[in-house]
Design a protein around this motif. Sequence first.
Motif, PDB file in Angstrom:
ATOM      1  N   SER A   1      -6.873  -9.412   1.771  1.00 18.22           N
ATOM      2  CA  SER A   1      -7.928 -10.445   1.715  1.00 18.22           C
ATOM      3  C   SER A   1      -7.447 -11.738   2.352  1.00 18.22           C
ATOM      4  O   SER A   1      -8.199 -12.430   3.054  1.00 18.22           O
TER       5      SER A   1
ATOM      6  N   GLY B   1      -7.801  -1.658   5.522  1.00 17.40           N
ATOM      7  CA  GLY B   1      -8.690  -1.968   4.395  1.00 17.40           C
ATOM      8  C   GLY B   1      -9.212  -0.702   3.737  1.00 17.40           C
ATOM      9  O   GLY B   1      -9.223  -0.584   2.495  1.00 17.40           O
ATOM     10  N   SER B   2      -9.610   0.272   4.558  1.00 17.77           N
ATOM     11  CA  SER B   2     -10.108   1.551   4.015  1.00 17.77           C
ATOM     12  C   SER B   2      -9.000   2.308   3.296  1.00 17.77           C
ATOM     13  O   SER B   2      -9.220   2.898   2.232  1.00 17.77           O
TER      14      SER B   2
ATOM     15  N   CYS C   1       0.831  -1.207   0.000  1.00 12.74           N
ATOM     16  CA  CYS C   1       0.000   0.000   0.000  1.00 12.74           C
ATOM     17  C   CYS C   1       0.868   1.261   0.000  1.00 12.74           C
ATOM     18  O   CYS C   1       0.695   2.164  -0.824  1.00 12.74           O
TER      19      CYS C   1
ATOM     20  N   GLU D   1      -8.318   3.707  -5.420  1.00 15.90           N
ATOM     21  CA  GLU D   1      -9.268   4.525  -6.195  1.00 15.90           C
ATOM     22  C   GLU D   1      -8.617   5.819  -6.673  1.00 15.90           C
ATOM     23  O   GLU D   1      -8.825   6.261  -7.801  1.00 15.90           O
TER      24      GLU D   1
ATOM     25  N   GLU E   1      -4.275  -5.354  -1.877  1.00 19.71           N
ATOM     26  CA  GLU E   1      -5.633  -5.894  -1.684  1.00 19.71           C
ATOM     27  C   GLU E   1      -5.617  -7.406  -1.512  1.00 19.71           C
ATOM     28  O   GLU E   1      -6.334  -7.954  -0.681  1.00 19.71           O
TER      29      GLU E   1
ATOM     30  N   GLN F   1      -3.130  -3.275  -5.970  1.00 24.39           N
ATOM     31  CA  GLN F   1      -3.890  -4.511  -6.222  1.00 24.39           C
ATOM     32  C   GLN F   1      -3.276  -5.672  -5.427  1.00 24.39           C
ATOM     33  O   GLN F   1      -3.983  -6.522  -4.890  1.00 24.39           O
TER      34      GLN F   1
ATOM     35  N   LYS G   1      -8.283   0.788  -0.127  1.00 21.64           N
ATOM     36  CA  LYS G   1      -9.383   1.082  -1.055  1.00 21.64           C
ATOM     37  C   LYS G   1      -9.292   2.523  -1.583  1.00 21.64           C
ATOM     38  O   LYS G   1      -9.354   2.766  -2.793  1.00 21.64           O
ATOM     39  N   THR G   2      -9.114   3.492  -0.678  1.00 20.83           N
ATOM     40  CA  THR G   2      -9.097   4.900  -1.106  1.00 20.83           C
ATOM     41  C   THR G   2      -7.845   5.222  -1.919  1.00 20.83           C
ATOM     42  O   THR G   2      -7.907   5.994  -2.885  1.00 20.83           O
TER      43      THR G   2
END
Length: 411
Positions: free
Chosen positions: A282, A313-314, A255, A321, A278, A275, A317-318
């Motif tokens: 998971s 996790g947040s 990240c 994006e 992520e 990716q 995701k942000t």
Amino acid sequence: MTHWFHRNPLKATAPVSFNYYGVATTPAAAKVCNDLRLSRTRLLELFTDSSCNPEMMKNASDLYFSLLQGFILSLDNSSQECKLRYIQNFKWTDTLQGQVPSAQQDAVFELVSMGFNVALWYTKYASRLAGKEDITEDEAKDVHRSLKIAAGIFKHLKESHIPKLITPVEKGRDLEARLIDSYIIQCQAEAQEVTIARAIELKHNPGLIAALAYETANFYQKADQTLSSLDPTYAGKWRKYLNLKSCFYMAYAYCYHGQTLLASDKCGEAIRSLQESEKFFSKAEALCKEYGETKGPGTTAKPSGHLFFRKLGSLIKTTLEKCQRENGFIYFQKVPAEAPQLELKANYGLVEPVPFEFPALNAHWTPETLAAFDLTKRPKDDTAKPKPDEEVKPLKEPDIKPQKDSGCQIS
């Protein structure tokens, strides 16, 4: 941020009276025995006293160990072993193998077993403190320091005292190299979690955070691999924890590495890094569920419900994006099929164990006191030995489950 750490149970031990009637022939010798009994009892009480702090633990353990050294060290600093080393039988359980005790008539076995428990206490103290909702900067430093102290104790036991045991260490027991190594590495990894949280809070360079997270993930992976040859009945739950933490910090590393790539205008590679983050997140999520379902020694918790887990996790995701948005408007770069290779080396923030030494011999041990122990007067049935049916009761530990996470930052 509030942390969650897995903890194995403390070792339990049979009571020891240190009553050597007839053998301890002077008041000074009898006093040393009485002091040993009282200081041992006090130390065992502190292990389960939730109000105990590092200063209290150090004072109590130093007192007991300084007295116990009189059963081990020669007073003239010669290589000759002390005549009292084998006078007393000691019984200890293991952190993983339940209430099945090991027994050795050897004061060195007592020294390393009690030392092991002191190290465990420091990890449990750190865990309780790290789980607080309103942790202060000083408390965070205490967590960090306690984990480094624990690692130092484990390392010292492994290198300097366990090799002196006459009876070889049984496989899968606490004093075996695989378990000691895993405890050392876990302490280092958890201390680095505190460092990472601090770096994130102070908004340090994403490259440094990624490197620290990568090193921490590798620590957890190494600890897990060290336990791989142990019976999963005992080590399965612990290994799930180490595995999920490894995946969790690999997700962190990818990240923050993605943020570094984006800052260098490598948006396509940044997307691929996110990716991969992520994917690891998971996997960590799945392992959290498996951890909760795995039976075995240690604390029971649902780590995926803790804020330190949900926040990552947040963030993934942000950040992903944002990268995808930037790529669609500005960069128009192709996303690589292969994830970037993480060859990250942290130059700052890596944790080393704090060097540890047992205290010097207590001043009450003089040549006259030692000479006052007459081993020829030991009773033939040797009442110093515990009876075969003597029960080793498990220690009633304070609740070490993590408290509800308020989202406060660890500093």
